[in-house]
Enzyme design. Structure first.
Site, PDB file in Angstrom:
ATOM      1  CB  SER A 238      -8.205  -1.738  -4.684  1.00 46.97           C
ATOM      2  OG  SER A 238      -8.606  -1.299  -3.936  1.00 46.97           O
ATOM      3  CG  ASP A 373      -3.785   4.695  -3.151  1.00 46.01           C
ATOM      4  OD1 ASP A 373      -3.987   4.779  -2.010  1.00 46.01           O
ATOM      5  OD2 ASP A 373      -3.061   2.971  -3.568  1.00 46.01           O
ATOM      6  CG  HIS A 404      -7.096   3.176  -4.288  1.00 42.17           C
ATOM      7  ND1 HIS A 404      -6.431   2.365  -4.139  1.00 42.17           N
ATOM      8  CD2 HIS A 404      -7.603   2.573  -4.290  1.00 42.17           C
ATOM      9  CE1 HIS A 404      -6.618   1.804  -3.605  1.00 42.17           C
ATOM     10  NE2 HIS A 404      -7.943   1.662  -3.629  1.00 42.17           N
TER      11      HIS A 404
END
EC number: 3.1.1.23
Length: 460
Positions: A238, A373, A404
């Site tokens: 991320s 996501d 995610h």
């Protein structure tokens, strides 16, 4: 003379119905009416029940995305000997990714399960915490985990790992990945984002930001000095994916001794992402609020260090704006950009995003995203697509499901402890280590494992 009223009450005039007879007559009439309509009522009620059940099932199927098929990741890459070797040696990239049947096709549930639980039955790897003083007075920390087995190539390989926003080595998904990597023969160094650990006080008025690479660079420098023979696998999750790609692209020397890099579920451009975070599509505005709330808690837990030296009036103004912030963008504009002296939110996002540096990365780079996501809008995925089409060192893998940082695998209901994400990173790293081992000696440790030809002839 007394009159027997009860006997008189029982006597009635001819043709007159007594009270009980009247009640029976009324009840008989009602029964006849019920008998007339009763065959229709069950059919009507059954139809309503079926409609209600059908509606609930439709909502479940739509919300859980049960009709969505399973498929291998969509891969974008150039046809090179290295990429052919990688796809052959890393089967997770070409095989079908199968999430848990009942809920795994919902990006929201995958993301929520990652957010609340992290991972299922996560282990507790033992490591050593290292403290690194920074030039501005900050103290960076990272956790070092030694391998639990010999690497399959016999080499000394270290994974340098950058977690997601506000995360650290104690998060469940990091612990699971580290334990799996250790058992595959990798040393792991995990950055603890500045200010993320609740029991570590800040030593300067600064915490982690979206794209600051100072702490990650210090960790990588320490590993290179402490282990002169080790080679590096750079991994980012991320926000960490943005940091590692920016770090590699900032300076060519940062790519020395790096075998490859993997970025999972990053958004590539904060400036372009901020517009999508204000939309309610895929509940993105709600996720924005939750992340802002978490950032508030981190900032407030270090308020004494972050606002030290400021006037009381300014502290009150900053805290007032912080309390009323309902989005990440508001917090970035009011607090975060000031840590590095950016004059505007636009300047902050422009300089902190890897989109302006990633084209300078020349080591093999795997970019992984999920189509469902809820945090990364589809428009942002044009960046890795275009990059993979132009640069032969880049492979872009887009899964249909995974949410995610979820990527849970399983049969029907219960997910497996290891996720597809864990397996694909280690599988890709194993393939790159094997590729590097079989190269001619003159091509090793050059910081560019892409070399595919023979060695140049030495001059007499």
């Amino acid at each position: 003379m007394l009159r027997n009223d009860s006997a008189a009450a029982r006597r009635t005039a001819p043709g007159t119905l007594r009270g009980s007879d009247q009640q029976r007559t009324i009840m008989n009439a009602q029964d006849q009416d019920l008998q007339t309509i009763s065959p229709e009522l069950p059919a009507m009620f059954d139809g309503m029940k079926l409609a209600a059940v059908a509606t609930v099932l439709y909502i479940i199927v739509r919300c859980l995305n049960l009709k969505s098929p399973t498929a291998p990741p969509d891969l974008i890459y150039q046809d090179t000997p290295l990429n052919r070797f990688l796809l052959k040696s890393c089967p997770q990239l070409t095989k079908e990714y199968i999430p848990p049947l009942l809920w795994g096709k919902s990006g929201h549930l995958q993301t929520a399960l990652y957010g609340k639980l992290g991972r299922v039955s996560s282990p507790h790897p033992c490591g050593i915490r290292k403290y690194l003083p920074m030039q501005d007075g900050a103290t960076s920390t990272f956790d070092l985990f030694e391998p639990l087995a010999d690497h399959r190539t016999g080499g000394d390989i270290t994974m340098v790992i950058c977690p997601g926003i506000g995360n650290h080595s104690e998060k469940h998904y990091i612990r699971t990945f580290v334990d799996y990597s250790q058992r595959e023969g990798y040393r792991c160094a995990v950055l603890n984002h500045l200010g993320a650990l609740p029991n570590i006080e800040l030593t300067s008025p600064r915490m982690f930001t979206y794209g600051c690479t100072w702490e990650f660079s210090a960790m990588v420098g320490y590993i290179k000095k402490a282990y002169p023979q080790t080679q590096l696998i750079v991994v980012g999750f991320s926000l960490g994916g943005n940091i590692v790609c920016k770090f590699l692209g900032e300076n060519r020397t940062n790519q020395e001794r790096v075998l490859c890099s993997v970025s999972v579920c990053q958004g590539y451009s904060a400036l372009r992402a901020q517009e999508t975070f204000l939309q309610w599509d895929q509940c993105r505005r709600f996720y924005n609020f939750l992340m802002a709330d978490n950032m508030k808690k981190i900032i407030l837990s270090h308020r004494d260090s972050l606002f030290a030296g400021s006037s009381t009036k300014r502290i009150e103004a900053d805290l007032s704006r912080l309390y009323t912030s309902t989005s990440i963008m508001q917090i970035d504009d009011n607090i975060m950009r000031k840590f590095h002296g950016h004059s505007s939110l636009k300047e902050y996002y422009e300089k902190e995003s890897c989109v302006h540096y990633i084209h300078n990365v020349n080591v093999p780079l795997l970019l992984v995203n999920s189509a469902d996501d809820p945090l990364v809008h589809d428009s942002l995925l044009t960046i890795p697509r275009t990059l993979a089409e132009k640069k032969q060192n880049v492979v872009f893998a887009l899964t249909l499901h995974g949410g995610h940082l979820g990527f849970f695998e399983g049969a029907v209901l219960f997910p497996q402890p290891l996720t597809w994400m864990d397996k694909v990173i280690v599988g890709y790293a194993n393939a790159m280590c094997q590729w590097d081992k079989q190269k001619p000696p003159c091509q090793k440790s050059t910081g560019s494992p892409l070399a595919e030809g023979g060695c140049a002839e030495e001059k007499a």
